[in-house]
Design an enzyme around this catalytic site. Structure first.
Site, PDB file in Angstrom:
ATOM      1  N   CYS A  45       8.012  -8.869  -4.018  1.00  0.00           N
ATOM      2  CA  CYS A  45       8.754  -7.685  -4.478  1.00  0.00           C
ATOM      3  C   CYS A  45       9.923  -7.384  -3.551  1.00  0.00           C
ATOM      4  O   CYS A  45      11.003  -6.979  -3.992  1.00  0.00           O
ATOM      5  CB  CYS A  45       7.837  -6.467  -4.517  1.00  0.00           C
ATOM      6  SG  CYS A  45       6.443  -6.638  -5.632  1.00  0.00           S
TER       7      CYS A  45
HETATM    8  C1  BEZ Z   1       4.218  -9.706  -3.815  1.00  0.00           C
HETATM    9  O1  BEZ Z   1       5.130  -8.986  -4.203  1.00  0.00           O
HETATM   10  O2  BEZ Z   1       4.360 -10.492  -2.906  1.00  0.00           O
HETATM   11  C2  BEZ Z   1       2.870  -9.626  -4.490  1.00  0.00           C
HETATM   12  C3  BEZ Z   1       2.399  -8.422  -4.951  1.00  0.00           C
HETATM   13  C4  BEZ Z   1       1.143  -8.373  -5.531  1.00  0.00           C
HETATM   14  C5  BEZ Z   1       0.387  -9.525  -5.663  1.00  0.00           C
HETATM   15  C6  BEZ Z   1       0.895 -10.751  -5.209  1.00  0.00           C
HETATM   16  C7  BEZ Z   1       2.141 -10.795  -4.615  1.00  0.00           C
END
Ligand code: BEZ
Length: 211
Positions: A45
């Site tokens: 994210c």
């Molecule tokens: C991420 O943004 O890295 C992420 C968020 C939730 C689950 C897996 C990855």
């Protein structure tokens, strides 16, 4: 029932990282991109929001307002924005919706319980100036989105909103387009004076009309 292309994008009021908004009022006459993030302070994210911020000029040129969403609160968003700006070398100035009670996530069906009971998947909606849903893309949490593709589809949507054309596979802005089947071949020269090719009676191409 879940949202579909052509439906009015549901309106909502929300607290965001830039203050309280009414979604439809915030969009005004612009196009919109509303996209969800599983959680703050997560690596994928972080890169997505940095990439979005770095594309500010591209979104502005297309008259698109961007809104992100995660189910964390404003204080968390504000701290995370500092990290995004620092690590992605950018400035996040678009709103991140603080959807702690999951009102917006539920309105837009962003929680897919068999993936996670509590976190949103990576949903992305493109909304037209008529407030209708034009595009829906869903990625799993583990895969960051391709923002070149998001811009490419917006280019196609904005072109096909104004001309009787469709865009072929892998089309990019500036390339030939397909004349809509509603246009008779005999009427093409008047409508598309740059010329056309008839590959099959149902497959006619013409240079992009607005270039
Ligand atoms: C991420 O943004 O890295 C992420 C968020 C939730 C689950 C897996 C990855």
């Amino acid at each position: 029932m879940s949202l579909r292309i052509g439906d009015i994008a549901p309106n909502f009021k929300a607290t965001t990282s830039i203050g309280d908004i009414d979604f439809h009022d915030y969009l005004g006459d612009s196009w919109g991109v509303l996209f969800s993030h599983p959680a703050d302070y997560t690596p994928v994210c972080t890169t997505e929001l940095g990439r979005t911020a770095s594309l500010k000029k591209e979104f502005n040129q297309r008259n698109v307002k961007v809104l992100a969403l995660s189910v964390d609160g404003v204080e968390s968003h504000l701290g995370w924005i500092n990290d995004i700006n620092e690590t992605q070398n950018t400035e996040v100035d678009f709103p991140i919706i603080a959807d702690e009670d999951k009102t917006v996530a539920n309105l837009y069906d962003m929680i897919h319980p068999n993936a996670s009971e509590t976190l949103t998947v990576r949903s992305l909606f493109v909304i037209g100036p008529d407030k209708k849903v034009k595009l829906m893309i869903t990625y799993p949490a583990s895969t960051g989105r391709n923002f070149d593709e998001v811009l490419r589809v917006i280019d196609s949507l904005q072109l096909t909103a104004n001309y009787s054309v469709a865009t072929p596979a892998d089309w990019k802005d500036g390339e030939d387009v397909i004349v809509a089947n509603s246009i008779k071949t005999a009427d093409i020269p008047a409508k598309f004076p740059k010329g056309f090719k008839e590959i099959k009676p149902y497959l006619r191409t013409t240079p992009q009309p607005n270039k």
